[in-house]
Design a protein around this motif. Sequence first.
Motif, mmCIF file in Angstrom:
data_model
loop_
_atom_site.group_PDB
_atom_site.id
_atom_site.type_symbol
_atom_site.label_atom_id
_atom_site.label_comp_id
_atom_site.label_asym_id
_atom_site.label_seq_id
_atom_site.Cartn_x
_atom_site.Cartn_y
_atom_site.Cartn_z
ATOM 1 N N PHE A 345 -18.158 22.453 -8.052
ATOM 2 C CA PHE A 345 -16.902 21.828 -8.475
ATOM 3 C C PHE A 345 -16.332 21.069 -7.286
ATOM 4 C CE2 PHE A 345 -15.576 25.899 -6.701
ATOM 5 C CZ PHE A 345 -14.405 25.607 -6.019
ATOM 6 N N GLY A 346 -15.418 20.160 -7.582
ATOM 7 C CA GLY A 346 -14.829 19.401 -6.482
ATOM 8 C C GLY A 346 -13.648 18.576 -6.939
ATOM 9 N N LEU A 347 -12.880 18.116 -5.968
ATOM 10 C CA LEU A 347 -11.819 17.152 -6.198
ATOM 11 C C LEU A 347 -12.324 15.795 -5.718
ATOM 12 C CD1 LEU A 347 -8.600 19.095 -5.098
ATOM 13 C CD2 LEU A 347 -9.299 18.513 -7.434
ATOM 14 N N LEU A 348 -12.177 14.788 -6.563
ATOM 15 C CA LEU A 348 -12.781 13.484 -6.317
ATOM 16 C C LEU A 348 -11.734 12.383 -6.215
ATOM 17 C CD1 LEU A 348 -15.121 15.259 -7.476
ATOM 18 C CD2 LEU A 348 -15.995 13.178 -8.559
ATOM 19 N N GLN A 349 -12.037 11.387 -5.394
ATOM 20 C CA GLN A 349 -11.306 10.122 -5.384
ATOM 21 C C GLN A 349 -12.272 9.076 -5.925
ATOM 22 O OE1 GLN A 349 -8.328 9.317 -5.347
ATOM 23 N NE2 GLN A 349 -7.631 8.144 -3.566
ATOM 24 N N ARG A 350 -12.309 8.956 -7.260
ATOM 25 C CA ARG A 350 -13.279 8.061 -7.884
ATOM 26 C C ARG A 350 -12.884 6.602 -7.751
ATOM 27 N NH1 ARG A 350 -15.556 10.787 -13.497
ATOM 28 N NH2 ARG A 350 -17.225 11.949 -12.464
ATOM 29 N N ASP A 351 -11.614 6.317 -7.821
ATOM 30 C CA ASP A 351 -11.172 4.917 -7.766
ATOM 31 C C ASP A 351 -11.251 4.434 -6.325
ATOM 32 O OD1 ASP A 351 -9.930 2.462 -7.969
ATOM 33 O OD2 ASP A 351 -8.512 3.148 -9.480
ATOM 34 N N ARG A 352 -12.222 3.574 -6.017
ATOM 35 C CA ARG A 352 -12.455 3.093 -4.656
ATOM 36 C C ARG A 352 -11.996 1.645 -4.477
ATOM 37 N NH1 ARG A 352 -13.375 7.871 -2.494
ATOM 38 N NH2 ARG A 352 -14.001 6.767 -0.601
ATOM 39 N N GLU A 353 -11.251 1.100 -5.439
ATOM 40 C CA GLU A 353 -10.835 -0.299 -5.367
ATOM 41 C C GLU A 353 -9.503 -0.430 -4.640
ATOM 42 O OE1 GLU A 353 -12.638 -2.844 -6.297
ATOM 43 O OE2 GLU A 353 -14.243 -1.542 -7.037
ATOM 44 N N PHE A 354 -9.444 -1.303 -3.635
ATOM 45 C CA PHE A 354 -8.189 -1.544 -2.927
ATOM 46 C C PHE A 354 -7.104 -2.026 -3.885
ATOM 47 C CE2 PHE A 354 -5.381 -4.727 -1.024
ATOM 48 C CZ PHE A 354 -4.704 -3.944 -0.105
ATOM 49 N N THR A 355 -7.481 -2.849 -4.861
ATOM 50 C CA THR A 355 -6.494 -3.419 -5.789
ATOM 51 C C THR A 355 -5.834 -2.359 -6.668
ATOM 52 O OG1 THR A 355 -8.323 -3.924 -7.296
ATOM 53 C CG2 THR A 355 -7.547 -5.694 -5.860
ATOM 54 N N SER A 356 -6.421 -1.159 -6.745
ATOM 55 C CA SER A 356 -5.791 -0.088 -7.525
ATOM 56 C C SER A 356 -4.584 0.498 -6.798
ATOM 57 C CB SER A 356 -6.797 1.027 -7.810
ATOM 58 O OG SER A 356 -7.857 0.563 -8.608
ATOM 59 N N TYR A 357 -4.566 0.341 -5.470
ATOM 60 C CA TYR A 357 -3.507 0.945 -4.650
ATOM 61 C C TYR A 357 -2.635 -0.098 -3.947
ATOM 62 C CZ TYR A 357 -6.909 4.705 -5.209
ATOM 63 O OH TYR A 357 -7.795 5.612 -5.736
ATOM 64 N N LEU A 358 -3.251 -1.203 -3.514
ATOM 65 C CA LEU A 358 -2.539 -2.266 -2.783
ATOM 66 C C LEU A 358 -1.785 -1.703 -1.585
ATOM 67 C CD1 LEU A 358 -1.183 -4.371 -5.793
ATOM 68 C CD2 LEU A 358 -3.261 -4.762 -4.449
ATOM 69 N N ASP A 359 -2.393 -0.738 -0.918
ATOM 70 C CA ASP A 359 -1.780 -0.083 0.238
ATOM 71 C C ASP A 359 -2.646 -0.367 1.455
ATOM 72 O OD1 ASP A 359 -0.892 1.752 2.212
ATOM 73 O OD2 ASP A 359 -0.046 3.032 0.665
ATOM 74 N N ALA A 360 -2.120 -1.192 2.373
ATOM 75 C CA ALA A 360 -2.889 -1.603 3.544
ATOM 76 C C ALA A 360 -2.761 -0.636 4.703
ATOM 77 C CB ALA A 360 -2.447 -2.993 3.995
ATOM 78 N N GLU A 361 -1.949 0.418 4.551
ATOM 79 C CA GLU A 361 -1.745 1.378 5.629
ATOM 80 C C GLU A 361 -2.416 2.721 5.349
ATOM 81 O OE1 GLU A 361 2.389 1.714 6.477
ATOM 82 O OE2 GLU A 361 2.632 -0.420 6.930
ATOM 83 N N ALA A 362 -2.215 3.265 4.156
ATOM 84 C CA ALA A 362 -2.738 4.605 3.842
ATOM 85 C C ALA A 362 -4.217 4.601 3.489
ATOM 86 C CB ALA A 362 -1.934 5.233 2.708
ATOM 87 N N HIS A 363 -4.761 3.452 3.048
ATOM 88 C CA HIS A 363 -6.196 3.336 2.737
ATOM 89 C C HIS A 363 -6.648 4.399 1.735
ATOM 90 C CE1 HIS A 363 -6.611 0.390 5.963
ATOM 91 N NE2 HIS A 363 -5.939 1.225 6.745
ATOM 92 N N TYR A 364 -5.923 4.509 0.627
ATOM 93 C CA TYR A 364 -6.271 5.520 -0.378
ATOM 94 C C TYR A 364 -7.656 5.298 -0.981
ATOM 95 C CZ TYR A 364 -1.560 7.425 -0.240
ATOM 96 O OH TYR A 364 -0.399 8.038 0.168
ATOM 97 N N SER A 365 -8.132 4.063 -1.002
ATOM 98 C CA SER A 365 -9.452 3.786 -1.572
ATOM 99 C C SER A 365 -10.583 4.290 -0.684
ATOM 100 C CB SER A 365 -9.617 2.284 -1.796
ATOM 101 O OG SER A 365 -9.473 1.574 -0.573
ATOM 102 N N GLU A 366 -10.248 4.739 0.548
ATOM 103 C CA GLU A 366 -11.273 5.213 1.477
ATOM 104 C C GLU A 366 -11.211 6.723 1.683
ATOM 105 O OE1 GLU A 366 -10.864 2.931 5.069
ATOM 106 O OE2 GLU A 366 -10.611 1.060 3.944
ATOM 107 N N ARG A 367 -10.413 7.414 0.870
ATOM 108 C CA ARG A 367 -10.316 8.876 1.006
ATOM 109 C C ARG A 367 -11.582 9.534 0.455
ATOM 110 N NH1 ARG A 367 -4.733 10.091 2.403
ATOM 111 N NH2 ARG A 367 -4.063 8.087 3.263
#
Length: 543
Positions: A345-367
């Motif tokens: 089992f696991g917790l996933l960050q499936r959405d890897r698109e920058f445009t889904s977050y538009l956050d240039a500081e936190a980089h949520y697409s790279e978690r």
Amino acid sequence: MSEASHSIGEHRALPNLPLVKRIFYGTLFFTCLALTGVSLPSDAQPAPAPASTADVVFATVKERARSLAAKAYQAPDHDVPEALANMNYEQYRSIHFRREAGLWQHDSLFEVQFFHPGFFYNEPVTITTVDKSGSNARVPFKSDYFRYGDQAKPVAEHVTEDLGFAGFRVHYPLNEADRKSEFVVFQGATYFRLVGPGQVYGLSARGLAVDTAEGSGEEFPVFRDFWLLQPDQEQTHMTVIALMDSPSISGAYRFTLAPGAPTVVDVDAALYPRTDINKVGVAPLTSMFHHGENSPNYVDDIRPEIHDSDGLLLHSSQDQWIWRPLNNPKSLRVSSLQDNNPKGFGLLQRDREFTSYLDAEAHYSERPSLWVAPKGEWGEGRVELVEIPTNSETNDNIVAYWVPKTPLQPKQEHLFSYRLRTFEARLPSQSLAQVERTRTGWAAIPGQDDGPPRSHRKFAIDFSGGELTNISTEAELQAKVNATGGEITHVVVEPLPEAGTWRIAFTLIPEGEGPADMQVSLTMRDQQLSEVWSYVWYPDTMQ
């Protein structure tokens, strides 16, 4: 060892170092027999494999944990100066470890740096290094190891040399051949975080969860002592051993760190409960979900989504893959997926698109996504998911862990082993189509004057990958649907313009004021094409 590491502490022998010597001499004896041509009797038993230093240290720490559990709990006596304990975030972040003081920086692919106590981290830990011979050295706290920036200068005068460290981080040439980058952090309670190549820190792993989401309140065990085993110069894995303690349970942990693509951590845990415990969560993962594509309410933020993880994935013992998207609920929610000897089992960050977050500081697409693969049989139990309301992305509000069906008995040893690995959107071992998007809205038809109640919800679940990439858009696919606490109607299955992507759309009519638990997947006749989308809808979500 490097010059810096030579200056750290005094060497002393481990309590069972003689065991290492006895095994070594025994092995040497049999080697000499072979070299001199002397043969053993045919019924002689071969020499036992020599115990590694890691085995000896782990065995020693297990005995210490067992001994602690046999006594009444005694909280560590921490004496962090008030000025450090009351530091604010900006002050704490302006304290930097001097890289030239790093451990093993010239003697190994690994390099260890340490964290200053203070702010939230006011329970210093003991850190000891162990070399191949079994000799060990306590790493003392020294203010000279740190630079105190302008904002931290007012507290620097309160620093004493007997503080201890708040934790440590390990560096390795993960992303560049000639530069070591941080890949794992141990800091606070039993928390640790890891990343693979090109990733930034997001969710955390923990040693153990005790009474999470219970009315009695959660207990947070603490790693009190660490032993860092010095790797050889070209060794690509490193061992960390930790002693855990809390009012209700003690334990010993062995972490075998193997940074790479992916970064892998093998965990061996020996647990010794002092008392009866309501609920123990094994291999817990902690993350944050503020809002995402499935959030039905408007969020006043320029960023469309904010989360470290967007779903829980379970690989069951029956080889079924189950995906449960995460939520930021109105009130505390606890849900479970039952199983017997789960595969992972696991917790996933499936959405890897920058445009889904538009956050240039936190980089949520790279978690990173993080996967737990049990070793051996864990028996009956459940993967439990806890979702806690939060109004800030700085708060971790998601926890997932394994709960054994049979409670851990006091005064007994309980062993759990598992592998943690990093990945991104897709786990390589999963071949089925996976859920890419979950969207929901009011089930009214556009322009309808007398629409249904707001509790009637339209869902659109998009699947992609797997065999869907090979299936014609003219094929006839079916939706396998099930709902408890509600009715699923108006089911539509259709291909989307994006190649290899299909959508299942339907309407949910909840039953009364209770939650509706749904399962939906794609099939073609009797062939399972996708993982199972599993979702719980709570009527108060729209209130």
